[in-house]
Design a protein around this motif. Sequence first.
Motif, short mmCIF file in Angstrom:
data_model
loop_
_atom_site.label_atom_id
_atom_site.label_comp_id
_atom_site.label_asym_id
_atom_site.label_seq_id
_atom_site.Cartn_x
_atom_site.Cartn_y
_atom_site.Cartn_z
N GLY A 218 0.83 -1.20 0.00
CA GLY A 218 0.00 0.00 0.00
C GLY A 218 0.87 1.25 0.00
O GLY A 218 2.04 1.20 -0.35
N ASP A 223 -7.19 4.66 1.52
CA ASP A 223 -7.69 4.02 0.30
C ASP A 223 -6.89 2.77 -0.04
O ASP A 223 -7.46 1.74 -0.45
N SER A 224 -5.57 2.85 0.13
CA SER A 224 -4.75 1.69 -0.23
C SER A 224 -4.98 0.54 0.74
O SER A 224 -4.94 -0.63 0.34
N TYR A 226 -7.84 -0.10 2.16
CA TYR A 226 -9.15 -0.62 1.75
C TYR A 226 -9.01 -1.55 0.54
O TYR A 226 -9.51 -2.68 0.53
N ARG A 227 -8.27 -1.07 -0.48
CA ARG A 227 -8.10 -1.87 -1.70
C ARG A 227 -7.28 -3.13 -1.42
O ARG A 227 -7.56 -4.20 -1.96
N GLN A 230 -9.43 -5.72 0.26
CA GLN A 230 -10.33 -6.31 -0.72
C GLN A 230 -9.59 -7.37 -1.54
O GLN A 230 -10.14 -8.45 -1.83
N ALA A 231 -8.34 -7.06 -1.93
CA ALA A 231 -7.55 -8.01 -2.71
C ALA A 231 -7.26 -9.28 -1.91
O ALA A 231 -7.36 -10.40 -2.44
N ALA A 256 -13.23 -2.55 4.65
CA ALA A 256 -13.38 -3.60 3.64
C ALA A 256 -13.88 -4.90 4.26
O ALA A 256 -14.72 -5.61 3.67
#
Length: 337
Positions: A218, A223-224, A226-227, A230-231, A256
């Motif tokens: 990240g 935001d990173s 969260y993403r 999710q990944a 997430a």
Amino acid sequence: MATIKDVAAKAGVSISTVSHVLNRTRKVSDAARTRVEQAVCELNYAPNSVARSLKVNHTRTIGMLVTTSVHPFFAEVVQAVEDLCFELGYSLILCNTENRPERQLMHLRMLLEKRVDGLLVICTDTPPSLTELLHQHPELPLVMLDWSRNNDFADIIHDNADIGGHLAGKYLIEQGHRRFACITGQLHKGTSRLRLDGFTSALAEAGLTLPPDHIIEGDFETDSGYRAMQALLRRRTDATAVFAFSDTMAFGALCAITQAGLRVPRDISVIGYDDVNLARFTSPPLTTISHPKRTLGRWALELLLKRIKEKDHRPEQLELQPRLVVRESVCPPGSRD
């Protein structure tokens, strides 16, 4: 326009006493201080800071380059520096660089033109161009926060990120976890590498490993996190605990996980890093590694002022010790409410 002589006459004190009150350079009796402050107010006196700085060869102004004062970690460090500046009668010029080299150079040139007495640098990226420009001004007192130890021209304060990563890994293992994932900062940054090294060393001591596909890179922002979470969920990893290398990324991970219909810590435990103020108010409150930000800020300014006063000051390296802060986002795997 009133002068310092007018203030001294009205307050019934010497000009030097007025100067000491205004500049906070020497202890003055409460009675005298009150009379001077009253006279300043009644005469609407405003010191000529430019003329004064030319006369005494200092501006009582500190420059500070920071990646961004919006990020909770940097904001708390900046607040500590600003509070101590106010206590000691210094002004602070704060410059946000956003890790952009052109902004770093522009702000540094501006601070040099302003004749700041010293400079604090807390930037997560330090390009060669900035280092080169700093090298060109050895006369400028300088303290860098969390930079490389391979530096011979500035005072440095380290956060012992490897110890912090080790604390996170050891605690998760003590809670019974055996399968882990990490949401790191940018892995080209020294702080990220040290936190990862510390974490994996704790696992190795227990005979455990961190699979490469359980590491998501990240950028320390929400935001990173969260993403990245999710990944990890899409990969259906068997990790029961996630170590986020900053609280802000942990906040994104919590979101997430919740949106995926899972619960922290019952389904997945989460541990962060930094212990920013907001970490106490997440749901659940975040277990994290405390990075003593106010101490960091105050130490940095105190060290800089020491460097300003002692012209033959030799560069120093100070170390902060991270500590575990246990809240409610970690529990043993398989636990139920």
